[in-house]
Scaffold this motif. Structure first.
Motif, PDB file in Angstrom:
ATOM      1  N   CYS A   1      40.145  27.343 -12.368  1.00 10.08           N
ATOM      2  CA  CYS A   1      38.764  27.016 -12.364  1.00 10.08           C
ATOM      3  C   CYS A   1      38.179  27.443 -11.122  1.00 10.08           C
ATOM      4  CB  CYS A   1      38.876  25.332 -11.970  1.00 10.08           C
ATOM      5  SG  CYS A   1      39.570  24.669 -13.434  1.00 10.08           S
ATOM      6  N   SER A   2      38.731  27.674 -10.131  1.00 12.31           N
ATOM      7  CA  SER A   2      37.949  28.316  -8.934  1.00 12.31           C
ATOM      8  C   SER A   2      37.725  29.401  -9.136  1.00 12.31           C
ATOM      9  CB  SER A   2      39.039  28.290  -7.775  1.00 12.31           C
ATOM     10  OG  SER A   2      39.305  27.039  -7.168  1.00 12.31           O
ATOM     11  N   GLN A   3      38.575  30.392  -9.898  1.00 11.34           N
ATOM     12  CA  GLN A   3      38.037  31.744 -10.218  1.00 11.34           C
ATOM     13  C   GLN A   3      36.780  31.812 -10.951  1.00 11.34           C
ATOM     14  OE1 GLN A   3      42.374  32.971 -11.681  1.00 11.34           O
ATOM     15  NE2 GLN A   3      41.597  34.927 -10.563  1.00 11.34           N
ATOM     16  N   VAL A   4      36.790  30.929 -12.002  1.00  9.33           N
ATOM     17  CA  VAL A   4      35.491  30.759 -12.881  1.00  9.33           C
ATOM     18  C   VAL A   4      34.256  30.692 -11.961  1.00  9.33           C
ATOM     19  CG1 VAL A   4      34.515  29.673 -15.020  1.00  9.33           C
ATOM     20  CG2 VAL A   4      36.833  30.473 -15.046  1.00  9.33           C
TER      21      VAL A   4
ATOM     22  N   VAL B   1      31.283  26.334 -20.751  1.00  8.87           N
ATOM     23  CA  VAL B   1      30.371  26.376 -21.925  1.00  8.87           C
ATOM     24  C   VAL B   1      28.920  26.625 -21.623  1.00  8.87           C
ATOM     25  CG1 VAL B   1      29.478  24.746 -23.968  1.00  8.87           C
ATOM     26  CG2 VAL B   1      31.624  24.121 -22.784  1.00  8.87           C
ATOM     27  N   ALA B   2      28.340  27.662 -22.518  1.00 12.99           N
ATOM     28  CA  ALA B   2      26.772  27.987 -22.561  1.00 12.99           C
ATOM     29  C   ALA B   2      26.520  28.076 -24.055  1.00 12.99           C
ATOM     30  CB  ALA B   2      26.755  29.064 -21.842  1.00 12.99           C
ATOM     31  N   GLY B   3      25.900  26.927 -24.460  1.00 18.43           N
ATOM     32  CA  GLY B   3      25.266  27.015 -25.868  1.00 18.43           C
ATOM     33  C   GLY B   3      26.521  26.912 -26.704  1.00 18.43           C
ATOM     34  N   ALA B   4      26.641  27.966 -27.821  1.00 12.67           N
ATOM     35  CA  ALA B   4      27.612  27.983 -28.609  1.00 12.67           C
ATOM     36  C   ALA B   4      28.821  28.611 -28.310  1.00 12.67           C
ATOM     37  CB  ALA B   4      27.088  28.715 -30.029  1.00 12.67           C
ATOM     38  N   HIS B   5      28.870  29.506 -26.895  1.00 10.11           N
ATOM     39  CA  HIS B   5      29.862  30.113 -26.378  1.00 10.11           C
ATOM     40  C   HIS B   5      30.607  29.089 -25.699  1.00 10.11           C
ATOM     41  CE1 HIS B   5      28.576  34.205 -27.233  1.00 10.11           C
ATOM     42  NE2 HIS B   5      27.271  33.750 -27.208  1.00 10.11           N
ATOM     43  N   VAL B   6      32.046  29.232 -25.923  1.00  7.90           N
ATOM     44  CA  VAL B   6      33.004  28.346 -25.166  1.00  7.90           C
ATOM     45  C   VAL B   6      34.272  29.316 -24.761  1.00  7.90           C
ATOM     46  CG1 VAL B   6      34.589  26.285 -25.326  1.00  7.90           C
ATOM     47  CG2 VAL B   6      32.363  26.618 -26.507  1.00  7.90           C
ATOM     48  N   VAL B   7      34.860  29.354 -23.487  1.00  6.84           N
ATOM     49  CA  VAL B   7      35.736  30.099 -23.165  1.00  6.84           C
ATOM     50  C   VAL B   7      36.727  29.360 -22.473  1.00  6.84           C
ATOM     51  CG1 VAL B   7      36.268  31.967 -21.483  1.00  6.84           C
ATOM     52  CG2 VAL B   7      34.241  32.128 -22.588  1.00  6.84           C
ATOM     53  N   LYS B   8      37.983  29.251 -22.865  1.00  3.38           N
ATOM     54  CA  LYS B   8      39.211  28.678 -22.105  1.00  3.38           C
ATOM     55  C   LYS B   8      39.777  29.497 -21.237  1.00  3.38           C
ATOM     56  CE  LYS B   8      42.565  25.766 -21.699  1.00  3.38           C
ATOM     57  NZ  LYS B   8      42.950  25.782 -20.316  1.00  3.38           N
ATOM     58  N   GLY B   9      40.055  29.061 -20.200  1.00  8.26           N
ATOM     59  CA  GLY B   9      40.807  29.489 -18.909  1.00  8.26           C
ATOM     60  C   GLY B   9      39.824  30.517 -18.333  1.00  8.26           C
ATOM     61  N   PHE B  10      40.638  31.717 -17.261  1.00  6.60           N
ATOM     62  CA  PHE B  10      39.809  32.684 -16.889  1.00  6.60           C
ATOM     63  C   PHE B  10      40.167  34.072 -17.629  1.00  6.60           C
ATOM     64  CE2 PHE B  10      39.267  36.311 -13.864  1.00  6.60           C
ATOM     65  CZ  PHE B  10      38.204  35.907 -13.387  1.00  6.60           C
ATOM     66  N   ASN B  11      39.076  33.987 -18.714  1.00  7.09           N
ATOM     67  CA  ASN B  11      39.037  35.021 -19.464  1.00  7.09           C
ATOM     68  C   ASN B  11      38.114  35.794 -19.294  1.00  7.09           C
ATOM     69  OD1 ASN B  11      38.413  36.605 -21.823  1.00  7.09           O
ATOM     70  ND2 ASN B  11      39.346  35.152 -23.438  1.00  7.09           N
TER      71      ASN B  11
ATOM     72  N   LEU C   1      34.361  35.364 -20.540  1.00  8.84           N
ATOM     73  CA  LEU C   1      33.121  35.113 -19.625  1.00  8.84           C
ATOM     74  C   LEU C   1      32.097  36.114 -19.490  1.00  8.84           C
ATOM     75  CD1 LEU C   1      35.695  33.351 -16.816  1.00  8.84           C
ATOM     76  CD2 LEU C   1      34.043  32.065 -18.392  1.00  8.84           C
ATOM     77  N   THR C   2      32.254  37.277 -19.546  1.00  3.88           N
ATOM     78  CA  THR C   2      31.180  38.291 -19.397  1.00  3.88           C
ATOM     79  C   THR C   2      30.258  38.072 -20.535  1.00  3.88           C
ATOM     80  OG1 THR C   2      32.716  39.573 -18.110  1.00  3.88           O
ATOM     81  CG2 THR C   2      30.806  40.586 -19.253  1.00  3.88           C
ATOM     82  N   GLU C   3      30.864  37.956 -21.938  1.00  2.00           N
ATOM     83  CA  GLU C   3      30.052  37.733 -22.913  1.00  2.00           C
ATOM     84  C   GLU C   3      29.387  36.380 -22.723  1.00  2.00           C
ATOM     85  OE1 GLU C   3      31.150  36.938 -27.488  1.00  2.00           O
ATOM     86  OE2 GLU C   3      32.115  38.633 -26.579  1.00  2.00           O
ATOM     87  N   LEU C   4      29.980  35.342 -22.344  1.00  2.00           N
ATOM     88  CA  LEU C   4      29.237  34.057 -22.146  1.00  2.00           C
ATOM     89  C   LEU C   4      28.074  34.223 -21.323  1.00  2.00           C
ATOM     90  CD1 LEU C   4      30.705  30.594 -21.837  1.00  2.00           C
ATOM     91  CD2 LEU C   4      29.421  31.301 -19.902  1.00  2.00           C
ATOM     92  N   ILE C   5      28.112  34.769 -20.177  1.00  2.00           N
ATOM     93  CA  ILE C   5      27.181  35.161 -19.105  1.00  2.00           C
ATOM     94  C   ILE C   5      26.111  35.681 -19.598  1.00  2.00           C
ATOM     95  CG2 ILE C   5      26.576  36.407 -16.954  1.00  2.00           C
ATOM     96  CD1 ILE C   5      29.695  35.645 -16.028  1.00  2.00           C
ATOM     97  N   ALA C   6      26.403  36.800 -20.353  1.00  2.00           N
ATOM     98  CA  ALA C   6      25.294  37.706 -21.067  1.00  2.00           C
ATOM     99  C   ALA C   6      24.394  36.860 -22.046  1.00  2.00           C
ATOM    100  CB  ALA C   6      25.941  38.828 -21.670  1.00  2.00           C
ATOM    101  N   ALA C   7      25.045  35.753 -22.883  1.00  2.00           N
ATOM    102  CA  ALA C   7      24.527  35.005 -23.873  1.00  2.00           C
ATOM    103  C   ALA C   7      23.763  33.905 -23.039  1.00  2.00           C
ATOM    104  CB  ALA C   7      25.551  34.562 -24.553  1.00  2.00           C
ATOM    105  N   ALA C   8      24.121  33.553 -21.972  1.00  2.00           N
ATOM    106  CA  ALA C   8      23.630  32.365 -21.204  1.00  2.00           C
ATOM    107  C   ALA C   8      22.076  32.908 -20.515  1.00  2.00           C
ATOM    108  CB  ALA C   8      24.440  31.839 -19.923  1.00  2.00           C
ATOM    109  N   LYS C   9      22.063  34.301 -20.418  1.00  2.00           N
ATOM    110  CA  LYS C   9      20.898  34.693 -19.587  1.00  2.00           C
ATOM    111  C   LYS C   9      19.810  35.043 -20.541  1.00  2.00           C
ATOM    112  CE  LYS C   9      22.870  36.994 -15.579  1.00  2.00           C
ATOM    113  NZ  LYS C   9      23.386  38.055 -14.894  1.00  2.00           N
TER     114      LYS C   9
END
Length: 79
Positions: A16-19, A57-67, A71-79
């Motif tokens: 969690c801290s890494q995320v 979670v960001a919209g429809a993107h959900v990532v479990k763990g420090f992946n 997470l890079t894809e989720l960040i791009a989608a969130a921006k």
């Protein structure tokens, strides 16, 4: 940010801290939902299909763990 980023976590969770650190480094604002302090947050994680944290979670993107790729894809989608 068009999509709010939510990180479900617990206090002593290293992944969690890494995320959270990654989000700070990338300049992504996020909301932390500690599943140990709220049964509602725990239920939200379970509804997403997970039993553990972190779950980001960001919209429809959900990532479990420090992946990092996820997470890079989720960040791009969130921006």
């Amino acid at each position: 940010m068009s999509q709010p980023v939510i990180i479900y976590s617990t206090a002593n969770c290293s992944d969690c801290s890494q995320v959270k650190q990654l989000m700070k480094e990338r300049g992504v604002p996020f909301e932390v939902r500690d599943v140990m302090t709220s049964t509602v947050y725990q239920e939200e994680v379970e509804k997403l299909g997970f039993m553990g944290v972190p779950v980001t979670v960001a919209g429809a993107h959900v990532v479990k763990g420090f992946n990092l790729p996820g997470l890079t894809e989720l960040i791009a989608a969130a921006k």
